[in-house]
Design an enzyme around this catalytic site. Structure first.
Site, PDB file in Angstrom:
ATOM      1  N   GLY A  71       0.834   3.955   0.678  1.00  0.00           N
ATOM      2  CA  GLY A  71       1.582   4.781   0.038  1.00  0.00           C
ATOM      3  C   GLY A  71       1.105   6.248   0.411  1.00  0.00           C
ATOM      4  CB  THR A  72      -2.557   7.643   0.484  1.00  0.00           C
ATOM      5  OG1 THR A  72      -2.711   7.364  -0.997  1.00  0.00           O
ATOM      6  CG2 THR A  72      -3.316   8.874   0.925  1.00  0.00           C
ATOM      7  CG  ASN A 152       0.177   7.547 -10.586  1.00  0.00           C
ATOM      8  OD1 ASN A 152       0.862   8.498 -10.725  1.00  0.00           O
ATOM      9  ND2 ASN A 152      -1.109   7.488 -10.581  1.00  0.00           N
ATOM     10  CB  THR A 238      -2.692  -2.950  17.322  1.00  0.00           C
ATOM     11  OG1 THR A 238      -3.143  -2.337  18.744  1.00  0.00           O
ATOM     12  CG2 THR A 238      -2.584  -4.446  17.373  1.00  0.00           C
ATOM     13  CB  CYS A 331      -6.559   7.754  -6.726  1.00  0.00           C
ATOM     14  SG  CYS A 331      -5.331   6.615  -5.864  1.00  0.00           S
TER      15      CYS A 331
END
Length: 382
Positions: A71-72, A152, A238, A331
């Protein structure tokens, strides 16, 4: 020691089925998806199948789904590219967004000289929609609104359809951090005319390090990471095929079991709320988290009637008892600063009391809740 996990808003336990599918890919589908031989084509087909699965569920186009590290990265990419490529001159957000949005907006303000406007908040933390509309009408140039669907920390729900329509009426773009939302709520990007969304697999029982961005077709955004033609030329590097398969499996299972698990988890949340209120007089709940109609069913942010001195050791005491929870966003857990969300909505007096976020999943049960309430009661009464 008894151990209970009530921090699913930070990250969820990976489903057994997801691990099985990821192990299979790691063992059998190890070809580079950019290679043209059979091994590479096998890996590529897994990626494209996952993209189609996600797009179909969201009622989006496959090319509108871009896999990211989470998400960040997706939030950073969308905001930065919207300013750099789409010509956004003003970002309208709120002061209780995730720092992936807040810090990015601040950086873009310094780098590009854009305006950053903050929507006023109601006492509960919900954005003031009337003020948002005034900001949309007052700002000059192309505007981007960035407001999260599910907060959140306090669980408040944004009326995303209302905001999306408001943005369209005012020729503004709309981005929503839906990291706490994808896998827990139904989405239809045709019914809700949103331009950008973000997701992280580890919030719905998938692996860490993988997520996706929804970027509506013809948004004029260009790559942020260069070096290869992966992700249809939009994000070089990749692809982690095993993680993408894990994301797809978790995504499918989340929606296959959505109604059953939502009812089960909501029952747990309400049981937790009633037991805490019964055994701890003076307890309160932050934001709208105690209101089922206006908050997610997945978390409660509990404010306890403790002195500042006792508050300092609360989380340490809970950890000693084997209880995993959070004082706010994971976080921010290593920061000495308080919650930037609660700072915006609580009085100075209430900020002195400890607030703890308990977040739930289908792996939890009422016996675990009884244990937590018993421990909290002991701490409060000590």
């Amino acid at each position: 020691m008894k151990q209970v996990y009530f921090d699913s808003a930070a990250t969820t336990r990976v489903r057994d089925e997801v691990i099985t599918e990821m192990h299979k890919v790691l063992s059998e589908n190890y070809g580079n998806p950019s290679s043209t031989h059979a091994f590479g084509r096998s890996s590529k087909s897994i990626i494209e199948s996952a993209r189609k699965t996600i797009a179909k569920r969201l009622n989006a186009l496959p090319q509108e789904i871009i896999f990211t590290s989470g998400g960040t990265e997706a939030d950073n990419m969308i905001l930065r590219c919207a300013v750099r490529d789409a010509g956004v001159k003003t970002i309208i957000t709120s002061r209780i967004e995730h720092h992936a949005v807040l810090h990015t907006a601040e950086e873009l303000q310094q780098e590009y000289g854009i305006n950053v406007e903050y929507v006023e908040l109601q006492k509960c933390g919900t954005p003031d929609y009337d003020h948002l509309e005034r900001l949309l009408q007052a700002s000059e140039g192309l505007k981007l609104v960035s407001l999260m669907h599910v907060n959140n920390e306090i669980g408040n729900l944004l009326d995303v359809k209302k905001v999306a329509v408001m943005c369209k009426e005012n020729n503004a773009l709309f981005h929503s951090d839906t990291v706490q939302s994808i896998g827990h709520f139904e989405w239809d990007v045709q019914e809700v005319p949103i331009d950008f969304m973000t997701a992280a697999a580890h919030k719905f029982h998938g692996p860490k390090g993988i997520g996706f961005a929804y970027i509506r077709k013809n948004s004029h955004l260009k790559p942020l990471i260069f070096g290869g033609a992966q992700e249809r030329g939009f994000r070089a590097g990749t692809e982690p095929v095993h993680n993408i398969k894990g994301l797809e499996t978790a995504f499918v299972l989340a929606y296959d079991h959505l109604e059953t698990e939502r009812n089960y988890i909501l029952d747990l949340k309400n049981y937790f709320k009633s037991e805490v209120e019964k055994h701890i007089p003076g307890v309160d709940f932050n934001g709208n988290c105690g209101d089922d109609a206006n908050s997610t069913y997945t978390l409660l942010n509990v404010r306890l009637p403790l002195s500042a001195e006792k508050a300092m050791t609360l989380q340490f005491q809970l950890d000693l008892k084997g209880i995993a929870c959070s004082k706010g966003s994971a976080c921010q857990s290593g920061s000495s600063l308080g919650s930037h969300v609660l700072t915006q909505i609580l009085s100075e007096e209430d900020l002195k009391k400890p607030s703890i976020r308990f977040s739930f999943s289908s792996y939890n049960n009422k016996e675990e809740i009884d244990y937590i309430v018993e421990v909290l009661k002991e701490i409060v009464e000590a």
